[in-house]
Design a protein around this motif. Sequence first.
Motif, PDB file in Angstrom:
ATOM      1  N   LYS A  57       0.913  -1.187  -0.036  1.00 36.87           N
ATOM      2  CA  LYS A  57       0.166  -0.213   0.068  1.00 36.87           C
ATOM      3  C   LYS A  57       0.811   1.089   0.104  1.00 36.87           C
ATOM      4  N   PRO A  58       0.407   2.590  -0.513  1.00 36.40           N
ATOM      5  CA  PRO A  58       0.886   3.762  -0.435  1.00 36.40           C
ATOM      6  C   PRO A  58       1.074   3.889   1.175  1.00 36.40           C
ATOM      7  N   LEU A  59       1.956   4.698   1.624  1.00 33.59           N
ATOM      8  CA  LEU A  59       2.353   4.723   2.932  1.00 33.59           C
ATOM      9  C   LEU A  59       1.435   5.184   3.706  1.00 33.59           C
ATOM     10  N   PRO A  60       0.289   6.256   3.420  1.00 35.05           N
ATOM     11  CA  PRO A  60      -0.422   6.544   4.168  1.00 35.05           C
ATOM     12  C   PRO A  60      -1.568   5.678   4.417  1.00 35.05           C
ATOM     13  N   ASP A  61      -1.857   4.939   3.385  1.00 31.07           N
ATOM     14  CA  ASP A  61      -2.868   3.939   3.603  1.00 31.07           C
ATOM     15  C   ASP A  61      -2.374   2.596   4.428  1.00 31.07           C
ATOM     16  N   ALA A  62      -1.084   2.584   4.414  1.00 26.84           N
ATOM     17  CA  ALA A  62      -0.554   1.354   5.073  1.00 26.84           C
ATOM     18  C   ALA A  62      -0.483   1.688   6.486  1.00 26.84           C
ATOM     19  N   LEU A  63      -0.362   2.965   6.886  1.00 18.50           N
ATOM     20  CA  LEU A  63      -0.212   3.455   8.234  1.00 18.50           C
ATOM     21  C   LEU A  63      -1.764   3.309   8.857  1.00 18.50           C
ATOM     22  N   LYS A  64      -2.854   3.719   7.949  1.00 22.19           N
ATOM     23  CA  LYS A  64      -4.245   3.828   8.518  1.00 22.19           C
ATOM     24  C   LYS A  64      -4.563   2.409   8.746  1.00 22.19           C
ATOM     25  N   LYS A  91      -3.113   9.733   8.003  1.00 22.75           N
ATOM     26  CA  LYS A  91      -4.148  10.859   7.604  1.00 22.75           C
ATOM     27  C   LYS A  91      -3.409  12.065   7.225  1.00 22.75           C
ATOM     28  N   GLU A  92      -2.078  12.381   7.994  1.00 22.08           N
ATOM     29  CA  GLU A  92      -1.263  13.416   8.029  1.00 22.08           C
ATOM     30  C   GLU A  92      -0.222  13.425   6.862  1.00 22.08           C
ATOM     31  N   LEU A  93       0.322  12.080   6.771  1.00 17.92           N
ATOM     32  CA  LEU A  93       1.674  12.317   6.075  1.00 17.92           C
ATOM     33  C   LEU A  93       1.357  12.110   4.459  1.00 17.92           C
ATOM     34  N   PRO A  94       1.947  12.766   3.513  1.00 19.90           N
ATOM     35  CA  PRO A  94       1.899  12.545   2.060  1.00 19.90           C
ATOM     36  C   PRO A  94       2.379  11.275   1.576  1.00 19.90           C
ATOM     37  N   VAL A  95       2.458  10.867   0.329  1.00 23.91           N
ATOM     38  CA  VAL A  95       2.801   9.723  -0.148  1.00 23.91           C
ATOM     39  C   VAL A  95       4.349   9.718   0.180  1.00 23.91           C
ATOM     40  N   ALA A  96       4.907  10.684  -0.284  1.00 19.68           N
ATOM     41  CA  ALA A  96       6.512  10.638  -0.178  1.00 19.68           C
ATOM     42  C   ALA A  96       6.649  11.988   0.423  1.00 19.68           C
ATOM     43  N   PRO A  97       6.922  11.699   1.932  1.00 19.67           N
ATOM     44  CA  PRO A  97       6.936  12.846   2.910  1.00 19.67           C
ATOM     45  C   PRO A  97       8.344  13.242   2.954  1.00 19.67           C
ATOM     46  N   ILE A  98       8.441  14.634   3.170  1.00 19.14           N
ATOM     47  CA  ILE A  98       9.932  15.130   3.520  1.00 19.14           C
ATOM     48  C   ILE A  98       9.915  15.408   5.005  1.00 19.14           C
ATOM     49  N   HIS A  99      11.146  15.716   5.433  1.00 20.09           N
ATOM     50  CA  HIS A  99      11.370  16.081   7.100  1.00 20.09           C
ATOM     51  C   HIS A  99      10.250  16.864   7.695  1.00 20.09           C
ATOM     52  N   GLY A 100       9.871  17.876   7.130  1.00 19.65           N
ATOM     53  CA  GLY A 100       8.846  18.750   7.555  1.00 19.65           C
ATOM     54  C   GLY A 100       7.564  18.201   7.687  1.00 19.65           C
ATOM     55  N   ASP A 101       7.103  17.125   6.532  1.00 26.90           N
ATOM     56  CA  ASP A 101       5.788  16.664   6.782  1.00 26.90           C
ATOM     57  C   ASP A 101       5.842  15.547   7.837  1.00 26.90           C
ATOM     58  N   ARG A 104       5.531  17.407  11.432  1.00 25.40           N
ATOM     59  CA  ARG A 104       4.044  17.978  11.454  1.00 25.40           C
ATOM     60  C   ARG A 104       3.133  16.879  11.649  1.00 25.40           C
ATOM     61  N   ALA A 105       3.425  15.642  10.923  1.00 24.18           N
ATOM     62  CA  ALA A 105       2.236  14.484  11.203  1.00 24.18           C
ATOM     63  C   ALA A 105       2.505  13.848  12.411  1.00 24.18           C
ATOM     64  N   VAL A 106       3.964  13.791  13.061  1.00 25.38           N
ATOM     65  CA  VAL A 106       4.142  13.355  14.243  1.00 25.38           C
ATOM     66  C   VAL A 106       3.415  14.250  15.372  1.00 25.38           C
ATOM     67  N   GLU A 136      12.708  16.370  19.385  1.00 19.53           N
ATOM     68  CA  GLU A 136      14.229  16.125  18.767  1.00 19.53           C
ATOM     69  C   GLU A 136      13.980  16.084  17.496  1.00 19.53           C
ATOM     70  N   LEU A 137      13.018  15.297  16.797  1.00 19.70           N
ATOM     71  CA  LEU A 137      12.877  15.305  15.316  1.00 19.70           C
ATOM     72  C   LEU A 137      12.791  16.466  14.655  1.00 19.70           C
ATOM     73  N   ALA A 138      12.125  17.607  15.447  1.00 16.43           N
ATOM     74  CA  ALA A 138      11.998  19.120  14.631  1.00 16.43           C
ATOM     75  C   ALA A 138      13.302  19.710  14.497  1.00 16.43           C
ATOM     76  N   LEU A 139      14.012  19.104  15.535  1.00 15.69           N
ATOM     77  CA  LEU A 139      15.596  20.161  15.451  1.00 15.69           C
ATOM     78  C   LEU A 139      16.201  19.317  14.188  1.00 15.69           C
ATOM     79  N   ARG A 140      16.500  19.979  13.345  1.00 17.68           N
ATOM     80  CA  ARG A 140      17.294  19.341  12.050  1.00 17.68           C
ATOM     81  C   ARG A 140      18.714  18.846  12.602  1.00 17.68           C
TER      82      ARG A 140
END
Length: 200
Positions: A57-64, A91-101, A104-106, A136-140
């Motif tokens: 499944k695409p990442l968001p669907d797999a998580l759900k 619900k929050e993550l896009p299919v190909a998340p980058i760090h900022g996504d 925010r999702a976490v 910690e994740l928010a600190l790059r």
Amino acid sequence: MDPTLQRRLIEEVANVVVNHADELTMLDQAIGDGDHGLNMRRGAMAILERLDDLAAKPLPDALKAAGQTLVMKVGGASGPLYGTLLIALGKELPVAPIHGDVVRAVGTAVEAVKKIGRSDLGQKTMLDVLGPVHEELALRGPELLDRVRKRGAQAADATVPMKAIKGRASFLGERSIGHMDPGARSASLMIAAICGVMEE
Ligand code: ADP
Ligand code: MG
């Protein structure tokens, strides 16, 4: 996400839970009802049974889907709480998340756990790991995954001197002091497993 990587992530998280089920049970025997290892193991096995389906499944669907499995199959507080966390991430993550996504999702997922648990940081629960890990994740910066893993482990250790205010451990009041929270430990183990796979 690459299906092979997604499969590895699911497998490694499930395996670390299965391999530490006895430890989680012992922690819950000290300040709860001794079923955390069993609950988490049941959830992990249910996820592994669907591994092919979840990996495809695409990442968001797999998580759900994984979150719904936990909500349905796992008794105890931890099933619905971790299930809610995964569903919110999906619900929050896009299919190909980058760090900022991811940050925010976490953050949103941690808020969802607080809401369903009617709980907050500082009450000796899994949130006392999830919150600091989000921070910690928010600190790059360099060594991010290593720092996240260490922060998770430190945060789990930091639940030892805390007094439980939520969940079964709160029935013990002062006697909950001096033991690591089982859910904090399971959260730190799963976070370490994710960091390990992502580092490779
Ligand atoms: P139960 O408490 O129903 O026996 P588990 O033993 O599987 O369920 O899970 C216990 C863990 O769940 C605790 O160690 C704690 O981390 C987490 N927990 C319990 N209640 C809450 C809550 N209201 N909010 C956040 N986490 C909680
Ligand atoms: Mg329990």
